[in-house]
Design an enzyme around this catalytic site. Structure first.
Site, PDB file in Angstrom:
ATOM      1  CG  HIS A 171      -1.978  -1.065   1.162  1.00 27.46           C
ATOM      2  ND1 HIS A 171      -2.850  -1.220   0.105  1.00 27.46           N
ATOM      3  CD2 HIS A 171      -2.279  -2.066   2.032  1.00 27.46           C
ATOM      4  CE1 HIS A 171      -3.639  -2.268   0.350  1.00 27.46           C
ATOM      5  NE2 HIS A 171      -3.301  -2.803   1.499  1.00 27.46           N
ATOM      6  CD  GLU A 184      -3.809  -8.707   4.967  1.00 27.02           C
ATOM      7  OE1 GLU A 184      -4.006  -7.568   5.415  1.00 27.02           O
ATOM      8  OE2 GLU A 184      -3.001  -8.927   4.052  1.00 27.02           O
ATOM      9  CG  ASP A 201      -7.087  -5.795   4.088  1.00 28.56           C
ATOM     10  OD1 ASP A 201      -8.018  -5.243   3.471  1.00 28.56           O
ATOM     11  OD2 ASP A 201      -5.894  -5.652   3.771  1.00 28.56           O
TER      12      ASP A 201
END
Lengths: 253, 253, 253, 253, 253, 253
Positions: free
Chosen positions: B45, B147, B173
């Site tokens: 990310h 996650e 997540d």
């Protein structure tokens, strides 16, 4: 192409200015959205060069903050290039004499006020519906740094140079040149007296005084005192302060 | 080439981990000196790719913090490349099954434990007096992210995969996959119960549990709870929080 | 767009190949002028990514050496991109089965021989007077790496895959997978016997065998033995060897 | 922030110096580990600019070699920037008069010795526990290049300028300005006599003489002669020499 | 290292020159193949710096177009660097006096004609079989820009400076300095009379006159008039004109 | 975070789309201001990678054009990264089956519609007042490319995959896979019949059909025919066409 910093000054307001040392457009983009009136790319002491300045200007743009630059030196090539890139203000280090101030104005303004060469490659694309060249001389701020004993001795002549919109005080260099320890957020009375003199002399001439600060609290105090452009550290300094505190807190310290 | 994170874990200590989203070596260099035990380049990310990861690793090095990476995906090409660049730990997103965990181990370890290709171009230059290949399998941490609901359902099989040194929980997540709002610093009891289960299961197997956090206070609480690798936001987040506060304070707010 | 490597092979000649790990066009440019027949950008273990590969290709071009690439993995996205950038040969790591070899051919060839997508953005600009698409399948070399025990066990099926122009042996991974120390310039009889087998099997099928070497002397010996594509270390290795020797000599050592 | 080059000179030792022309941190990193006492980024004739210099400094750091720079010209903006980036020595081309030497010293030293502006953004992070500004004037080397007939004619006045730590001789420009062919590793008696004079004059004043060399053997001879800073070609030159030899050897030549 | 622009001028032909503002090698590479005799990297008003200039030169090379540069200012550091990078012509803005023209010649030529420092790192690699230093002074074009009223007043002295190969007229700055609107493709009789005078004066001295143009039609007219170096807009301008027209046409406009 | 392309489609309007192959933010910035409804960064055949895509997105932003991307391949890592960077549409090459289309939707949508991981580092900064995660699944366009015979054979199943907002036709690959010459602006009746079928099938399902074109005239014709997303060449193609014409015209041709 109205310059919001200039408008704030006309309205008597102080401007809170960000400062970019990290040569990266993404970092500049995120930082610029934090509420600053203007954001300055520091090409003198920051880790910046011309192309990183352009990238930072692109990062600054969506925020609406006014893009300015501190050039590395009072040299016509780089002053022209950053203006062409879209700088709405040029802060120039170590201006010590009226002659140096006049040179800076010359480099920054189109004829007949100066000798800037025409070719605003990126700036023109955002300026007043193709009217950039007609408004640039009025809208772009020319701001010599006052940061040596010599400059203080020559201050009236410097401030009288036509085309100067404001001055910017570098406290650590100023202290240094007076034989004191170089630092920000100065409490030394001799330096503070110089600040008073500078506020008085700029006030008489209707031009703005700016100051580099180390903390928001001191910056706020200086706004109260009359400074119209206050910078708080730089982005990498804020990041490292925050990171150091976060590590300590995560460890329960 | 002893891995200080591994040593801390052996000693029962928790590790405070930094997180890099800005693709710049200078920014990484300054941030890494703020006291972190390890610093992770976030290629998933964060605004990072392979060459910016190498640059950040060079920036991290003088600090002594352990360089790790979150790869963008469980893919052999990029896992090999970041290890060759000097990563001492690989955090891999979205590992949902034992097969995926086994694949990650394969990509991360030299034969016979895995199928990593030999050529540690930058890593080898800093490894154990030319002994990199002999120690890499032991020293480099392989850390799948847990996650998703699917991963939780398969957790025992995942944790039983040989070569897994720890897990890393992505709270937003995980919450998302349970139909909850994606956020950090979770107080939802269902999620907290999962944390307890994960701490218990990893504890049984002598491997570490890590967690992504939004604030130092929460991170500290999680250390108390038993997490051994805690991250606090990322550098750009800390910078923007600090900048927003500074602007407000400079305005007297 | 005749490929000089292919022509050399047709004429029974061996090709001496350079290897680029430094992600810089200037470095690539100077190195390429040193007499190589071909120069390969190493995207697997070199510090290279796609854009640095393009830059290196631009650096290689004036030398006339044939530009090739070792891709990081057998993945269609990157194979397509480096071909579009102008690679005249694709060396692919860790091809262990005929299915993997067939996939590599598919990614590398236009229909009907494969499924490469059309759009040779840089390659097309230099190809056969606009004829790139008609000659690419013939001229561009597809070269799987043979570097594991599994690949050796499947060697005949791999070599029988239509579209394979040669193989490239990675001695350190090959040794590693046989439980030996990973190294170049191997003298181990078991590995040398494998080399003989590979030369025999490729010879039967009229395709070339290549080898990664650590020293020019060994490379020359392998040319004598029948290898048709020999690489000598990489540019950063040669530089560091030369620099280490120069320092020593300057000190009178 | 003790400068190991300065310490070596105090101990009467010669320093073997590397030279970086490739604008890449990875290349700089690997090259710096080859045993050099100092490594200089060549911003004059190398393919370097300010940001590549910063990147190379980051690459140099783990090696422990002293980072220096040859600036492109005797200009205050760039001298300040490379010092802020962490240069521990500034080599400045084409210093022909005492006035030019004095200007260089001014740009390089903090008040009261000079007019360098305060803001050592990267340098300060590694300097003497926050004491950078107090030690910089002493520790950072100021080294004008002596490379023209004019400079030789003015040599005593140049060497008498306070703050000069050494000189650096550019043999090819020096030869050029005397109407000779520009080359390194000179054997011309007139030039060698100048070297003797320079060694004598610098010796009298307790400052060091440095020389740019083309080969390790010549560099070693010059150390014997009394030069205290010897450079051997640059990294790209060493790489290309080694590559040319390797290609030839691989071909059995 | 024969300079095709110089040869064209000797043959009485005009040269059509491209202009690069985009700091990217791929863009430069594609644009350079469009038929230009020479391509100039614009470091003054283009978004270019030294390293992007090197990259653009690498992009230009395969096209065979002569690489030139417009430097940002008449400053010895940058003039030397772009020549070392391989510029075969230097166009220098705002040369207003004979002294400034002489300085430009000094910076651009090796001794004894000037004071250029020896070290053609990239240029030397392509020059006349190692003969670069012997031919550079003859082959590399030195071209001051004539673009102010002051320059026009000093024109004879400027043109008499030995070593000047041509002049280049910047119409918008020239108009600006005469109090007119800054624009290209001028039809103003006073400016056109200046053009006539410049063609006459350069003609007498056997040197070339060049002109910056906004449209191919005007450029062609100026070739008829006697200009020997005509530039048409820049690549980003051509791209944006074409894109604007394409959007309109796609919308049926 | 309303997506103007989606809104145009709802209103029955066609969108004119730009296409970026040059990896440079300045080039992207200028080109984006030319009137496009959307601008797509081409990571498949363009000279683009992830970081250049981020830079181009920053360049696109001030124009108001909708930023989209063509990813290099249907791979979850890169799809996630470009979405996090702010892509409002993902065009994915070579989607040949419903399974591949479903995978693309999975990679592109947050739970429960897909498995995209949460962390919109740049996208979140511009999305719906912190509401990005709630609107992303609705606003971001998922557009598989239909460009092979296999895809045509599977077209109904592909179009029935929930979450598909449109298709994008690659005429040259489509022609290629039918054994025809790969080209744009096709007039081949068999291909045109496929276009009719695609327009009919997408029309039935209320989703849009897009097409890659070589000329504005053809693009306009295709808008008349019913295509809702038309691209015209790319920026480098437009630039080179314009440059070639300008050179010719300047020469009087």
């Amino acid at each position: 192409m109205a310059n919001a910093v200039k408008e704030a000054w006309k309205a008597g307001k102080a401007v809170v200015n960000g400062w970019l040392a990290i040569p990266n457009a993404f970092s500049a983009e995120m930082y610029s959205k934090c509420g600053w009136d203007s954001v300055t790319v520091d090409m003198q002491h920051g880790v910046q060069d011309y192309l990183s300045c352009v990238a930072c200007f692109q990062g600054i743009q969506p925020s609406g903050a006014v893009p300015m630059v501190r050039v590395p030196w009072n040299e016509p090539g780089i002053v022209g290039k950053v203006l062409d890139a879209g700088a709405m203000g040029v802060i120039c280090p170590m201006v010590n004499t009226a002659a140096e101030a006049r040179a800076l104005v010359q480099y920054s303004k189109y004829p007949p006020a100066g000798t800037r060469s025409n070719g605003p490659i990126r700036a023109g694309a955002y300026g007043s519906s193709g009217n950039y060249q007609k408004t640039a001389n009025d809208e772009i701020l020319v701001i010599p740094m006052i940061e040596t004993k010599t400059a203080i001795e020559n201050i009236k002549e410097i401030l009288d140079v036509p085309g100067i919109d404001g001055i910017y005080v570098g406290p650590s260099d100023l202290s240094f040149s007076y034989g004191k320890e170089p630092k920000l957020d100065v409490e030394d009375p001799e330096i503070l007296a110089i600040y008073d003199m500078l506020l008085a002399e700029t006030g008489k001439r209707g031009i703005a005084a700016g100051l580099h600060n180390g903390s928001p609290a001191y910056a706020n105090k200086m706004i109260q005192k009359g400074f119209k452009l206050v910078t708080i550290a730089n982005e990498v300094g804020l990041m490292c302060q925050a990171a150091t505190a976060a590590v300590k807190a995560a460890r329960g310290g």
